[in-house]
Design a protein around this motif. Structure first.
Motif, PDB file in Angstrom:
ATOM      1  N   ARG A   1     -11.068  -2.116  -3.000  1.00 26.94           N
ATOM      2  CA  ARG A   1      -9.594  -2.311  -2.810  1.00 26.94           C
ATOM      3  C   ARG A   1      -8.639  -0.870  -2.699  1.00 26.94           C
ATOM      4  O   ARG A   1      -7.844  -0.820  -2.286  1.00 26.94           O
TER       5      ARG A   1
ATOM      6  N   SER B   1      -6.723   0.970  -0.047  1.00 25.44           N
ATOM      7  CA  SER B   1      -5.282   1.535  -0.192  1.00 25.44           C
ATOM      8  C   SER B   1      -5.087   2.605  -0.218  1.00 25.44           C
ATOM      9  O   SER B   1      -4.140   3.308   0.553  1.00 25.44           O
ATOM     10  N   TYR B   2      -6.013   3.449  -0.859  1.00 27.95           N
ATOM     11  CA  TYR B   2      -5.758   5.035  -0.754  1.00 27.95           C
ATOM     12  C   TYR B   2      -5.941   5.555   0.646  1.00 27.95           C
ATOM     13  O   TYR B   2      -5.407   6.392   1.207  1.00 27.95           O
TER      14      TYR B   2
ATOM     15  N   GLU C   1      -5.910  -1.070   6.551  1.00 25.56           N
ATOM     16  CA  GLU C   1      -5.576  -2.562   6.500  1.00 25.56           C
ATOM     17  C   GLU C   1      -7.029  -3.196   6.204  1.00 25.56           C
ATOM     18  O   GLU C   1      -8.047  -3.049   6.753  1.00 25.56           O
TER      19      GLU C   1
ATOM     20  N   ASP D   1      -7.933  -9.435   2.160  1.00 26.46           N
ATOM     21  CA  ASP D   1      -8.493  -9.437   0.903  1.00 26.46           C
ATOM     22  C   ASP D   1      -8.734 -10.993   0.427  1.00 26.46           C
ATOM     23  O   ASP D   1      -7.991 -11.639   0.013  1.00 26.46           O
TER      24      ASP D   1
ATOM     25  N   ALA E   1      -0.358   5.391  -3.288  1.00 28.95           N
ATOM     26  CA  ALA E   1      -0.877   4.271  -2.572  1.00 28.95           C
ATOM     27  C   ALA E   1      -1.575   3.063  -3.467  1.00 28.95           C
ATOM     28  O   ALA E   1      -1.446   1.964  -3.268  1.00 28.95           O
ATOM     29  N   ILE E   2      -1.996   3.651  -4.583  1.00 28.97           N
ATOM     30  CA  ILE E   2      -2.528   2.867  -5.483  1.00 28.97           C
ATOM     31  C   ILE E   2      -1.807   2.162  -6.552  1.00 28.97           C
ATOM     32  O   ILE E   2      -1.761   1.151  -6.755  1.00 28.97           O
TER      33      ILE E   2
ATOM     34  N   ASN F   1       1.151   1.523  -5.414  1.00 27.84           N
ATOM     35  CA  ASN F   1       1.729   0.261  -4.644  1.00 27.84           C
ATOM     36  C   ASN F   1       0.958  -0.975  -4.440  1.00 27.84           C
ATOM     37  O   ASN F   1       1.186  -2.000  -4.776  1.00 27.84           O
ATOM     38  N   TRP F   2      -0.650  -0.576  -4.353  1.00 28.61           N
ATOM     39  CA  TRP F   2      -1.469  -1.744  -4.651  1.00 28.61           C
ATOM     40  C   TRP F   2      -1.471  -2.364  -5.972  1.00 28.61           C
ATOM     41  O   TRP F   2      -1.536  -3.814  -5.976  1.00 28.61           O
TER      42      TRP F   2
ATOM     43  N   ARG G   1      -0.851  -6.538  -6.042  1.00 20.85           N
ATOM     44  CA  ARG G   1      -2.109  -7.249  -5.954  1.00 20.85           C
ATOM     45  C   ARG G   1      -1.811  -8.611  -6.745  1.00 20.85           C
ATOM     46  O   ARG G   1      -1.283  -8.826  -7.582  1.00 20.85           O
TER      47      ARG G   1
END
Length: 205
Positions: A19, A23-24, A28, A31, A189-190, A192-193, A197
């Motif tokens: 994941r 994301s990095y 898309e 999940d 990006a991570i 943000n994930w 999540r």
């Protein structure tokens, strides 16, 4: 662009590095987290009866390390040359040795055997972590080559699962590994994930 679906339990664990990589890379993906009670009927539909499984345009593939490597190649995190790629592979295998050591006592149901395994784990894990910490120090804050690779994402992606099992922060004494965790979790990006999540639903055993 292929369509991706990642199939796993409602936890972080082995699926989280995958994941992180999606994301990095800004790719898309669906999940899909199934209910544990549905696992017995889902299991026969998986290639080798295990998850995580990645579905790529409907084709199913398993083995989390292979999936991570595949995605890492697509987003430039698989090493700058063959030697670095080898160093990354070696580091990832070592990280999974740590995970296997921790998992072996956690999933042991015989109490006597469980205590024996826990004792072994408490020796093995610091032995590995000390060396991984030194590796990060030597490589300018990352595992390999002085820059972010998928080895870093695998380690940090697995951490909260390993901490949950050990009931402690396993890297508390290791400054370089702590800094690495921070570095990875601060990648926009991570980050943000992690913020969006779903919560991991770990089983109590």
């Amino acid at each position: 662009m292929p369509s991706y679906k990642l199939i796993y339990f409602p936890i972080t664990a082995l699926a989280e590095p995958i994941r992180f990589l999606f994301s990095y890379a800004g790719i898309e993906f669906e999940d899909e987290r199934f209910d544990r009670n549905d696992w017995p009927k889902l299991k026969p539909t998986m290639p080798f009866g295990k998850v995580p499984v990645l579905e790529v345009d409907g084709k199913k593939i398993d083995q989390s390390t292979a999936i991570c490597r595949y995605l890492a190649k697509q987003c430039g995190l698989a090493g700058k040359n063959d030697w670095e790629s080898l160093e990354i592979d070696s580091t990832v295998d070592t990280i999974h040795d740590v995970r296997a050591s921790i998992a072996s006592f956690h999933y042991e149901s015989n109490e006597t055997a469980k205590n024996e395994k826990l004792k072994a784990t408490k020796e093995t894990v610091p032995y590995y972590l000390e060396r991984l910490d030194a590796q990060v120090k030597k490589n300018g804050g990352y595992f390999v080559g002085g820059s972010l690779t998928w080895a870093d994402l695998v380690f940090v992606g697995l951490l909260d699962y390993l901490n949950f099992i050990m009931k402690e922060d396993i890297i508390e004494k290791y400054e370089n590994l702590k800094q690495l965790q921070k570095t990875v979790e601060e990648v926009p990006a991570i980050k943000n994930w992690i913020e969006k999540r779903p919560p991991a639903i770990f089983s109590p055993n």
